[in-house]
Enzyme design. Structure first.
Site: not given
Ligand code: ARG
Length: 465
Positions: A161, A287, A294
């Protein structure tokens, strides 16, 4: 260039040329041109067979083979060109052949149709592509093993989970992905096997009156010959098999990608990608984005879509060739290219990443050790349900006191359950928990060592393509 054209192959019956918009819609040459090497390989096998069976004269067969080899050279050098009027790669190759060898080229198509020809081209493509993906996937599997060996001792939480569940070895985690890839290899091999049948000899759909020998062409191509001519031109199961293998592989890659997106976030902070495999933001200077992972996650969408696209195209299609079948190529090419594109990046990206063992270890401790306590009690005869409740209460008390499980004082442990009074404290650590696993295939270092040995043997036994 169009003046070199002699009109469509089927032009004899028609009094006017196709409308331009129809020609554009109908043409597959813009995308099937990549089948040219396979088309030529198949035509060479066919031309030889025509000579061997006496359907064309020996010299004619040799001339055709010579010409086709010359066309292949044009393809390899990038000089091979086409126009929309060529309609498809088969016509374009034949046009080039005619320019090289003259009118003997017109005999090449004896005993053959574009229907068995295109099916063969696609079989050859799938056989080749499955092999290329196999090789690229093996590279990634090598990288997984290398990283597992290099960082074998690091411990991170395993999740259920997406909640911290139990400490596991990083190597165990990496080898779980290895297992998935092993199954992907089996699917790729199945696709390759399914593709290894030559449809040549089916002609349009019912065979041909010429004394052709499909076994000869099949043998020359290292394939099994067709069994039923109608099936041979109608089926695209082998393409579905490869699309399915790519879709499942894509799903596996997307799960791995998602984990790395998480691991490289500040929230997790488990891993950092090498600069060569990350990108920055045009506005936020701090960043460092895991774009490649991705994309790996994102490409699963089109891989699943491509499989669906061909399934739906084939559904309800009557046997025999229908132009719908031309729609088989783009999804197939796209899946192969997408998977190969990702796999070209993954191995080095894995090898060059670094890990923050402390962050992982920290996350793997605390309440992630609770199951260890319950199992400790159960091993001492406490019914597991009871043990589970006792440890659950202990967790709640620790939470209330604002302390971690490792810091619970002895009295607290004894209060939770008397059998916890003599708990060896080193069990309440990520290392202790990992070392305490006994079951086969578990995350204990002995088990993971055995898995690693198995993985190395598996890789050593792979025959290079
Ligand atoms: N471009 C066609 C395809 O990709 C080749 C086969 C054409 N056959 C035909 N009967 N029109 O499927």
């Amino acid at each position: 260039m169009s003046e070199r054209n002699t009109g469509p192959l089927w032009g004899g019956r028609f009094s006017s040329s196709p409308a331009e918009a129809f020609e554009r819609l109908n043409a597959s040459i813009p995308f099937d041109v990549r089948l040219a090497p396979y088309d030529i390989e198949g035509s060479i096998a066919h031309a030889r067979m025509l000579g061997e069976t006496g359907i064309v004269r020996r010299e004619e067969s040799e001339e055709l083979v010579r010409g086709l080899r010359a066309v292949l050279k044009e393809v390899e050098s990038g000089r091979f060109s086409w126009t929309l009027e060529d309609e498809d790669v088969h016509t374009a190759v034949e046009r080039w052949l005619r320019e090289i060898v003259g009118d003997v080229a017109l005999k090449l198509h004896t005993g053959r149709s574009r229907n068995d020809q295109v099916a063969l081209d696609l079989h050859l493509f799938v056989r080749d592509a499955a092999g290329s993906i196999r090789g690229a996937l093996l590279d990634a599997m090598h990288a997984l093993v290398e990283v597992a060996e290099a960082h074998g001792g690091l411990i991170l939480p395993g999740y259920t989970h997406l909640q911290r569940a139990q400490p596991i070895l990083l190597s165990h985690h990496l080898l779980a992905h290895f297992r998935a890839f092993e199954r992907d290899l089996e699917r790729l091999d199945a696709a390759r096997e399914a593709a290894n049948v030559s449809p040549l000899g089916a002609a349009a759909l019912g065979g041909t009156p010429h004394p052709i020998e499909p076994a000869l062409t099949a043998e020359a191509l290292g394939m099994r010959p067709l069994v039923n001519s109608l099936d041979a031109v109608s089926e695209r199961d082998f393409a579905l098999d490869l699309l399915y293998a790519c879709a499942v592989l894509g799903v596996h890659l997307s799960r791995l990608g998602e984990e790395w997106v998480l691991w490289t976030s500040s929230e997790f902070g488990f891993a950092t990608l090498d600069d060569a495999y990350s990108s920055g933001s045009s506005i936020m200077p701090q960043k460092k984005n895991p774009d490649a992972y991705e994309l790996m996650r994102g490409k699963a969408g089109r891989l699943i879509g491509n499989l669906n696209a061909l399934l739906v195209t084939l559904k309800s299609l009557p046997l025999g060739y229908s132009k719908d079948l031309q729609e088989d190529k783009e999804p197939l090419f796209d899946s192969v290219d997408s998977v190969l594109g990702v796999l070209a990046v993954l191995p080095e990206m894995l090898r060059t990443a670094s890990f923050d063992g402390n962050r992982m270890q920290e996350a793997a401790g605390g309440f992630a050790l609770a199951t260890e306590l319950a199992d400790y009690l159960a091993a001492r005869g406490v019914p597991f349900r009871e043990a589970h409740r006792a440890v659950g209460q202990l967790v709640r008390r620790c939470e209330e006191a604002g302390i971690s499980l490792e810091d619970a004082p002895d009295e607290e442990l004894a209060a939770a359950h008397p059998a916890l009074a003599d708990l060896p404290r080193d069990l309440l650590t990520p290392e202790g928990s990992v070392a305490n696993k006994k079951s086969p295939g578990s995350t204990s270092s002995g088990s993971v060592e055995r898995q690693l040995r198995r993985a190395r043997e598996f890789l050593a036994n792979q025959i290079p393509d």
